[in-house]
Design a protein around this motif. Structure first.
Motif, short mmCIF file in Angstrom:
data_model
loop_
_atom_site.label_atom_id
_atom_site.label_comp_id
_atom_site.label_asym_id
_atom_site.label_seq_id
_atom_site.Cartn_x
_atom_site.Cartn_y
_atom_site.Cartn_z
N ASP A 64 -56.47 25.59 5.39
CA ASP A 64 -55.51 26.01 4.38
C ASP A 64 -54.14 25.60 4.88
O ASP A 64 -53.58 26.22 5.78
CB ASP A 64 -55.59 27.51 4.16
CG ASP A 64 -54.66 28.00 3.06
OD1 ASP A 64 -53.85 27.19 2.55
OD2 ASP A 64 -54.74 29.19 2.71
N LYS A 65 -53.60 24.56 4.32
CA LYS A 65 -52.31 24.02 4.78
C LYS A 65 -51.15 24.97 4.49
O LYS A 65 -50.09 24.83 5.06
CB LYS A 65 -52.07 22.66 4.15
CG LYS A 65 -53.08 21.65 4.60
CD LYS A 65 -52.89 20.32 3.92
CE LYS A 65 -53.99 19.38 4.39
NZ LYS A 65 -53.97 18.11 3.71
N THR A 68 -50.03 30.72 7.12
CA THR A 68 -49.08 30.86 8.22
C THR A 68 -49.53 31.89 9.24
O THR A 68 -49.22 31.76 10.41
CB THR A 68 -47.68 31.27 7.69
OG1 THR A 68 -47.81 32.46 6.93
CG2 THR A 68 -47.09 30.16 6.85
N ARG A 69 -50.23 32.91 8.82
CA ARG A 69 -50.65 33.93 9.79
C ARG A 69 -51.90 33.48 10.52
O ARG A 69 -52.73 32.73 10.02
CB ARG A 69 -50.87 35.28 9.12
CG ARG A 69 -51.84 35.26 8.02
CD ARG A 69 -51.93 36.62 7.35
NE ARG A 69 -53.02 36.47 6.39
CZ ARG A 69 -53.83 37.39 6.03
NH1 ARG A 69 -53.68 38.59 6.50
NH2 ARG A 69 -54.78 37.15 5.19
N ASN A 70 -52.01 33.92 11.74
CA ASN A 70 -53.14 33.60 12.63
C ASN A 70 -53.32 32.12 12.90
O ASN A 70 -54.40 31.68 13.25
CB ASN A 70 -54.45 34.18 12.06
CG ASN A 70 -54.43 35.68 11.95
OD1 ASN A 70 -53.75 36.35 12.74
ND2 ASN A 70 -55.11 36.22 10.97
N SER A 71 -52.28 31.34 12.74
CA SER A 71 -52.39 29.91 12.97
C SER A 71 -52.51 29.57 14.45
O SER A 71 -52.83 28.45 14.80
CB SER A 71 -51.20 29.17 12.36
OG SER A 71 -49.99 29.62 12.93
N GLU A 72 -52.24 30.54 15.32
CA GLU A 72 -52.33 30.31 16.75
C GLU A 72 -53.74 30.52 17.30
O GLU A 72 -54.01 30.21 18.43
CB GLU A 72 -51.35 31.25 17.49
CG GLU A 72 -49.90 31.04 17.10
CD GLU A 72 -49.37 29.68 17.52
OE1 GLU A 72 -49.72 29.22 18.62
OE2 GLU A 72 -48.61 29.09 16.73
N ILE A 73 -54.64 31.06 16.50
CA ILE A 73 -55.99 31.38 16.98
C ILE A 73 -56.80 30.12 17.10
O ILE A 73 -56.82 29.25 16.34
CB ILE A 73 -56.68 32.40 16.05
CG1 ILE A 73 -55.90 33.67 16.07
CG2 ILE A 73 -58.10 32.63 16.45
CD1 ILE A 73 -56.42 34.75 15.14
#
Length: 73
Positions: A64-65, A68-73
């Motif tokens: 999902d481009k 924004t949340r949890n993009s570090e996982i």
């Protein structure tokens, strides 16, 4: 879930099947078809895929481009 509900309902109707007929062909309970078409969120992934396979589709993770949340996982 709205997109899934609309997809399944439109495809089922295009196939000329009632919910009961489609459930039987897909090998799931009528309640599964009803829950999917109503956009319920508490669904079994295996049952949803069993239904989608009837149309040559399955649920799978996609990027999902816009997320924004949890993009570090």
């Amino acid at each position: 879930m709205k997109e899934l509900a609309e997809f399944v309902k439109a495809r089922r109707k295009h196939s000329g099947l009632t919910q009961e007929e489609f459930a039987e062909k897909a090998g799931v309970a009528l309640t599964v078809i009803r829950k999917i078409e109503q956009g319920k969120e508490n669904l079994s992934l295996s049952k949803v895929n069993q239904v989608l396979i009837m149309f040559g589709h399955v649920l799978a993770p996609v990027i999902d481009k816009n997320a924004t949340r949890n993009s570090e996982i």
